[in-house]
Design a protein around this motif. Structure first.
Motif, short mmCIF file in Angstrom:
data_model
loop_
_atom_site.label_atom_id
_atom_site.label_comp_id
_atom_site.label_asym_id
_atom_site.label_seq_id
_atom_site.Cartn_x
_atom_site.Cartn_y
_atom_site.Cartn_z
N TYR A 170 -3.95 -22.19 2.52
CA TYR A 170 -3.83 -22.03 1.19
C TYR A 170 -3.53 -20.70 0.80
N LYS A 171 -2.82 -20.24 0.03
CA LYS A 171 -2.37 -18.83 -0.58
C LYS A 171 -3.36 -18.40 -1.59
N THR A 172 -4.09 -17.38 -1.33
CA THR A 172 -4.98 -16.92 -2.46
C THR A 172 -4.30 -16.31 -3.52
N ILE A 173 -4.70 -16.30 -4.68
CA ILE A 173 -4.36 -15.91 -5.97
C ILE A 173 -4.52 -14.35 -5.83
N ASP A 174 -3.61 -13.62 -6.54
CA ASP A 174 -4.15 -12.08 -6.87
C ASP A 174 -5.14 -12.18 -7.79
N ILE A 175 -6.37 -11.05 -7.57
CA ILE A 175 -7.40 -11.18 -8.37
C ILE A 175 -7.00 -10.82 -9.89
N ALA A 176 -5.68 -9.99 -9.98
CA ALA A 176 -5.76 -9.35 -11.46
C ALA A 176 -4.49 -10.45 -12.19
N ALA A 177 -4.39 -11.70 -11.70
CA ALA A 177 -3.45 -12.67 -12.39
C ALA A 177 -3.92 -13.09 -13.58
N GLY A 178 -5.46 -12.65 -14.01
CA GLY A 178 -5.58 -13.16 -15.16
C GLY A 178 -5.07 -12.22 -16.47
N SER A 179 -4.55 -11.08 -16.01
CA SER A 179 -3.67 -10.11 -16.77
C SER A 179 -2.40 -10.93 -17.44
N ILE A 180 -1.82 -11.86 -16.71
CA ILE A 180 -0.90 -12.71 -17.34
C ILE A 180 -1.35 -13.21 -18.42
N ILE A 181 -2.67 -14.04 -18.32
CA ILE A 181 -2.82 -14.68 -19.59
C ILE A 181 -3.39 -13.75 -20.86
N ALA A 221 -2.14 -10.82 -21.48
CA ALA A 221 -0.64 -10.33 -22.14
C ALA A 221 -0.24 -11.25 -23.03
N ILE A 222 0.08 -12.52 -22.59
CA ILE A 222 0.66 -13.56 -23.30
C ILE A 222 -0.03 -13.86 -24.42
N GLY A 223 -1.49 -13.98 -24.09
CA GLY A 223 -2.47 -14.64 -25.25
C GLY A 223 -2.39 -13.47 -26.48
N ILE A 224 -2.64 -12.40 -25.96
CA ILE A 224 -2.55 -11.28 -27.18
C ILE A 224 -1.46 -11.41 -27.92
N PHE A 225 -0.14 -11.69 -27.47
CA PHE A 225 1.19 -11.62 -28.00
C PHE A 225 0.84 -12.87 -29.19
N GLY A 247 4.54 -21.59 -31.99
CA GLY A 247 2.97 -20.86 -31.77
C GLY A 247 2.12 -21.76 -31.06
N ARG A 248 2.10 -22.98 -31.93
CA ARG A 248 0.96 -24.07 -31.51
C ARG A 248 1.14 -24.43 -30.00
N TYR A 249 2.57 -24.77 -29.55
CA TYR A 249 2.82 -25.32 -28.76
C TYR A 249 2.79 -24.52 -27.32
N LEU A 250 3.33 -22.91 -27.59
CA LEU A 250 3.06 -22.02 -26.66
C LEU A 250 1.65 -21.86 -26.29
N SER A 251 0.92 -21.85 -27.24
CA SER A 251 -0.56 -21.78 -27.03
C SER A 251 -1.48 -22.75 -26.31
N ALA A 252 -0.79 -24.11 -26.41
CA ALA A 252 -1.26 -25.22 -25.56
C ALA A 252 -0.84 -25.00 -24.26
N ILE A 253 0.42 -24.43 -24.10
CA ILE A 253 0.93 -24.42 -22.65
C ILE A 253 0.19 -23.31 -21.95
N LEU A 254 -0.27 -22.24 -22.64
CA LEU A 254 -1.04 -21.04 -22.12
C LEU A 254 -2.40 -21.48 -21.74
#
Length: 352
Positions: free
Chosen positions: A16-27, A29-33, A49-56
């Protein structure tokens, strides 16, 4: 006699490849947009907007599952404990979850039970995280690592103010004003302490522009989310918020001037691709901080009116386009990196 279940578990963990601890920053950045700058683009907001939010929300769940799974791997645990500065990046999951919660309140308010569980879970994890931050701050000072401190430690402030914003949006005006005030004050306290440590680091390395880190832009981002919490709480006078905005704007300009100088120097030394168009997860901090300053300004303008804040409205308009461009660029860099890694993996497999 070997245990087959343990063998399977060991095999899964080892591959298993562990996830970068800072990966939450992706959420983050996109979320605040999706909460802020997207409103500047009605076509994108009203139709997607609604569909992008659901995907996020779905992406957040997948990344969060990966992060939780990574936490069960001993090497991953050890890396967090032994890296006191890097470990602050765990705050991206608190802030990212808060952003997702606010998005769900705006777009999917019918999910009452899910929102309630998410809120209390995030508040509990924030409390654990803050205790962890205090312990790591003590460790940083104790082992003499202040010279290595950078903007990542300001996630102690960002996570705290994100909880304040989540509570404000969830409870509206039914929550005690004192709770929000104390949370905002705690966040400010962490900011002042963190900025002192960062200042000590800069005092010995200010002459080296390459010493600047991507995460140092959180210097203004942490103030922006503090301003957002103050604005949404409705506990502060408009004059105070107005002055605070100018303070944040001034620091924003100074920090981004340094970023531009650094970017030019990197291009001269490394070229365009290696200098600024190579993907690094820390770059999402810039997207988040720009988006957060926009959202802070957006809330302030809505509170005081465009007629009173003409300059802020103009800044917001220009910033909205910048945020959209750098967000698209960052997503493109991420996708290209994933594609190249997969292609290299296939080629390496074929060589075997």
């Amino acid at each position: 006699m070997t245990n087959p279940i343990m063998n399977i578990k060991t095999k899964i963990v080892s591959t298993y490849k562990t996830i970068d601890i800072a990966a939450g920053s992706i959420i983050m950045a996109i979320g605040i947009f999706l909460l802020g700058a997207i409103h500047q683009f009605p076509l994108l907001d009203e139709h997607f907007g609604r569909y992008l939010s659901a995907i996020l929300v779905i992406v957040w769940l997948l990344l969060l599952f990966s992060f939780c799974f990574s936490l069960f791997i001993r090497e991953y645990q050890n890396s967090l404990v032994s890296s006191p500065i890097k470990s602050f990046a765990a705050g991206t999951w608190i802030a990212g979850t808060s952003v997702v919660g606010i998005i769900m309140i705006h777009y999917f308010p019918v999910l009452t039970t899910g929102l309630t569980i998410l809120l209390y879970m995030n508040v509990f994890l924030w409390f654990i995280y803050i205790l962890f931050c205090i312990w790591q701050f003590k460790k940083i000072i104790g082992i003499g690592s202040i010279k290595d401190v950078h903007g990542l430690v300001l996630l102690s402030t960002v996570s705290t103010q994100s909880i304040a914003c989540l509570l404000i949006n969830y409870y509206q005006e039914s929550l005690s004003a004192n709770i929000i005030f104390y949370l905002i004050s705690i966040g400010i306290g962490f900011y002042l302490f963190s900025i002192i440590l960062i200042g000590i680091r800069f005092s010995s390395k200010w002459f080296d522009i390459h010493e600047w880190k991507n995460t140092d832009c959180i210097i203004h981002g942490a103030l922006s989310i503090t301003g957002l919490a103050m604005t949404q709480s409705r506990q502060f006078e408009t004059d105070v918020l107005f002055v605070f905005w100018w303070v944040v704007f001034s620091i924003f300009v100074i920090v981004e001037m340094i970023e531009i100088i650094r970017g030019v120097n990197r291009i001269k030394k490394l070229g365009w691709k290696k200098g600024i168009f190579t993907y690094n997860i820390s770059q999402w901090a810039r997207n988040f901080t720009f988006g957060m300053f926009y959202y802070f300004t957006y809330n302030l303008v809505n509170m005081m009116g465009k007629d009173l804040l003409k300059f802020q409205t103009e800044v917001m308009y220009v910033l909205g386009w910048i945020i959209l461009i750098i967000l698209i660029t960052e997503i493109a860099l991420l996708l290209s990196t994933i594609i190249l890694k997969n292609m290299n993996g296939i080629e390496n497999g074929a060589l075997r």
